[in-house]
Design a protein around this motif. Structure first.
Motif, mmCIF file in Angstrom:
data_model
loop_
_atom_site.group_PDB
_atom_site.id
_atom_site.type_symbol
_atom_site.label_atom_id
_atom_site.label_comp_id
_atom_site.label_asym_id
_atom_site.label_seq_id
_atom_site.Cartn_x
_atom_site.Cartn_y
_atom_site.Cartn_z
ATOM 1 N N LYS A 20 5.841 -11.145 8.534
ATOM 2 C CA LYS A 20 4.766 -10.552 9.336
ATOM 3 C C LYS A 20 3.728 -9.823 8.460
ATOM 4 N N THR A 21 3.367 -10.505 7.368
ATOM 5 C CA THR A 21 2.322 -9.999 6.471
ATOM 6 C C THR A 21 1.046 -10.792 6.740
ATOM 7 N N ARG A 22 -0.058 -10.099 6.889
ATOM 8 C CA ARG A 22 -1.315 -10.759 7.224
ATOM 9 C C ARG A 22 -1.861 -11.523 6.019
ATOM 10 N N VAL A 23 -2.194 -12.796 6.238
ATOM 11 C CA VAL A 23 -2.834 -13.619 5.211
ATOM 12 C C VAL A 23 -4.275 -13.843 5.637
ATOM 13 N N GLU A 24 -5.221 -13.311 4.870
ATOM 14 C CA GLU A 24 -6.626 -13.336 5.263
ATOM 15 C C GLU A 24 -7.313 -14.647 4.897
ATOM 16 N N LYS A 25 -6.895 -15.269 3.768
ATOM 17 C CA LYS A 25 -7.524 -16.523 3.341
ATOM 18 C C LYS A 25 -6.478 -17.480 2.766
ATOM 19 N N TYR A 77 -5.927 -20.310 -3.838
ATOM 20 C CA TYR A 77 -5.349 -18.988 -3.655
ATOM 21 C C TYR A 77 -5.099 -18.700 -2.181
ATOM 22 N N VAL A 78 -4.177 -17.755 -1.954
ATOM 23 C CA VAL A 78 -4.050 -17.119 -0.644
ATOM 24 C C VAL A 78 -4.359 -15.642 -0.853
ATOM 25 N N LYS A 79 -5.164 -15.078 0.028
ATOM 26 C CA LYS A 79 -5.491 -13.647 -0.047
ATOM 27 C C LYS A 79 -4.610 -12.933 0.976
ATOM 28 N N ILE A 80 -3.675 -12.166 0.469
ATOM 29 C CA ILE A 80 -2.718 -11.453 1.308
ATOM 30 C C ILE A 80 -3.168 -10.007 1.455
ATOM 31 N N ALA A 81 -3.252 -9.530 2.674
ATOM 32 C CA ALA A 81 -3.725 -8.165 2.943
ATOM 33 C C ALA A 81 -2.841 -7.144 2.241
ATOM 34 N N GLY A 82 -3.502 -6.154 1.608
ATOM 35 C CA GLY A 82 -2.774 -5.064 0.970
ATOM 36 C C GLY A 82 -2.136 -5.421 -0.351
ATOM 37 N N PRO A 125 -2.191 2.543 4.079
ATOM 38 C CA PRO A 125 -1.433 1.298 4.238
ATOM 39 C C PRO A 125 -1.130 1.000 5.707
ATOM 40 N N GLN A 126 -1.265 -0.280 6.058
ATOM 41 C CA GLN A 126 -0.975 -0.709 7.420
ATOM 42 C C GLN A 126 0.333 -1.500 7.435
ATOM 43 N N PRO A 127 1.050 -1.493 8.555
ATOM 44 C CA PRO A 127 2.364 -2.151 8.600
ATOM 45 C C PRO A 127 2.310 -3.653 8.316
ATOM 46 N N TRP A 128 1.154 -4.307 8.515
ATOM 47 C CA TRP A 128 1.054 -5.751 8.273
ATOM 48 C C TRP A 128 0.656 -6.088 6.827
ATOM 49 N N PHE A 154 0.894 -6.243 2.619
ATOM 50 C CA PHE A 154 1.859 -6.564 1.573
ATOM 51 C C PHE A 154 2.475 -5.302 0.984
ATOM 52 N N ARG A 155 1.666 -4.285 0.711
ATOM 53 C CA ARG A 155 2.146 -3.071 0.052
ATOM 54 C C ARG A 155 3.086 -2.251 0.931
ATOM 55 N N SER A 156 3.092 -2.535 2.238
ATOM 56 C CA SER A 156 3.961 -1.791 3.156
ATOM 57 C C SER A 156 5.343 -2.438 3.297
ATOM 58 N N LYS A 157 5.506 -3.616 2.766
ATOM 59 C CA LYS A 157 6.765 -4.340 2.922
ATOM 60 C C LYS A 157 7.780 -3.899 1.875
ATOM 61 N N PRO A 158 9.072 -4.036 2.172
ATOM 62 C CA PRO A 158 10.109 -3.713 1.182
ATOM 63 C C PRO A 158 9.951 -4.561 -0.081
ATOM 64 N N ALA A 159 10.403 -4.004 -1.197
ATOM 65 C CA ALA A 159 10.228 -4.695 -2.484
ATOM 66 C C ALA A 159 10.868 -6.079 -2.477
#
Length: 448
Positions: A33-38, A69-74, A89-92, A94-99
């Protein structure tokens, strides 16, 4: 037409590898559930050839075919979107996800590339099988015409038995193993000995600009008798195989060349094989050791086998048999490429001189269309792309993986500013590598 065929293969292979690599990042990102912008095939600097937004993702094709490329939010990547990173940081993101989830997302691309190569090798094993020449079937040794190889101590007629202790099983292994080998076990005139290759052997080969390293010894086959030839009226015909000059036996093309040198300036009796029959013809050899004929030594496996020169083995695989065979092929290609990469990063070998860019990749593809050759090249390029992406350079997947592993082990996440600077350094390193590789292509094109 040849250009169209080569460029079509090049772009199709490149597009397939890029799209599947980026899908390797895209799919786990969506699963977590990580947002992919491009999601882009090729780079869209300033403008796109095509783009369409579906849901939260813009899918497109750029105009610069140097990757995708894919541009992944955060996520701090080549887009350097510092404005987004400055916000909470937003819950969707990349930086908010567990390592561990971020690690899976980053390893997704290279994982797909490795799996693709394995899948292709399995499929090729099942559909095409293997046609190979066992090393033990090369009875009279090999053709060594490269002056660098001769200087290193290899000679025509040598049988290469092992390289660095690894026994040679098939002819197809020989050139690559010799290229990166140190100790070559040979058999010459019935006796075994070891040839120690110079450390800069590869550099010498590149500097010499000679093509070919080790070949099969093949027959001297006449392919044309020019109307202006001084042997036009001798009775020699296209397809004739020269098997002797006077009393000098010439089974192979290299022996014919020795015979021409031995009898230059003379009228000789030549033994010829024509349609399986042996005949004798009078020929003139010029003072330069020439016959005034056009010949070829390059023959297909089928031709060489029909003439009795070599016995090839053909192996077909069942569906389940093809799996371990394909896995072994992928493993061998991975080890081979890793050895090549090691040589490139060892300045003493001079292998860096042979580094090429997109022109070099384009040149690998043949000027004719063959699905078997296409899939073989694509599988190797997939392994190459995976290995290069795992290099610990911040702009590549491997750089991100290193920082994520550090975070998972230490429990401390690198700061955003540090990641931005690391990404910039990595980006410039990557640009330097691309410029170096493609600069080599340009240099070779100009200075040959």
């Amino acid at each position: 037409m040849e250009f169209v065929i080569k460029i079509s293969q090049f772009l199709l292979s490149l597009s397939l590898l890029i799209v599947l690599h980026e899908l390797g990042h895209f799919i786990p990102a969506k699963l977590f559930k990580t947002r992919v912008e491009k999601f882009y095939l090729f780079f869209d600097i300033k403008f796109s050839l095509f783009k369409k937004k579906i849901g939260e993702t813009v899918y497109g094709i750029g105009w610069l075919p140097l990757g995708g490329y894919v541009k992944i939010a955060g996520m701090i990547d080549e887009s350097m979107d510092t404005e987004q990173m400055a916000q909470e940081p937003q819950p969707w993101e990349f930086r908010s996800k567990p390592a561990w989830q971020r690690l899976i997302i980053m390893l997704g691309g290279v994982t797909v590339n490795f799996l693709l190569a394995i899948f292709i090798y399995i499929g090729m094993s099942y559909f095409y099988g293997d046609t190979f020449l066992p090393n033990e079937n090369i009875k009279d040794g090999l053709a060594i015409e490269n002056t660098v190889a001769i200087k290193a101590g290899l000679l025509t007629g040598d049988k290469i038995l092992a390289v660095d202790g690894d026994k040679i099983e098939t002819f197809s292994e020989i050139s690559e193993k010799v290229l990166f080998g140190k100790e070559i076990l040979i058999e010459r005139n019935g006796s075994q000995s070891t040839v120690t290759m110079p450390e800069d052997f590869l550099a010498q080969l590149l500097d010499s600009k000679e093509k070919g390293l080790i070949d099969l010894r093949e027959p001297f086959i006449i392919v044309k008798v020019p109307d202006t030839s001084y042997n036009k009226s001798s009775g020699i015909k296209k397809g004739d195989i020269i098997s002797g000059i006077n009393d000098f036996e010439t089974k192979y093309a290299d022996e014919v060349k020795l015979g021409l040198e031995k009898f230059k300036g003379q009228e000789v009796t030549v033994n010829v094989i024509r349609n399986g029959s042996k005949i004798k013809l009078p020929l003139k050899i010029s003072d330069e050791g020439k016959l005034g004929l056009v010949y070829a030594s390059g023959s297909t496996p089928a031709t060489l086998e029909a003439l009795g020169y070599y016995k090839y083995d053909v192996k077909d695989y069942g569906f389940f048999e093809s799996f371990p065979v394909g896995l072994n092929k992928a493993k061998d290609k991975l080890i081979s490429y890793w050895d090549q990469l090691g040589a490139i990063f060892s300045p003493s070998t001079g292998a860096y001189k042979g580094v090429g860019g997109f022109k070099a990749i384009y040149d690998i593809f043949p000027s004719f269309w063959s699905w078997q050759v296409f899939w073989s090249i694509t599988a190797f390029l997939s392994i190459m792309l995976a290995v290069l992406n795992l290099l610990p350079i911040p702009a590549l997947d491997g750089g991100h993986v290193v920082f994520l592993l550090y975070e998972m082990v230490s429990g401390r996440k690198p700061g955003d500013k540090f990641m931005e600077y690391a990404q910039m350094v990595g980006f410039f390193l990557l640009i330097a590598l691309v410029l170096f590789a493609n600069g080599n292509d340009i240099y070779k094109a100009i200075f040959g």
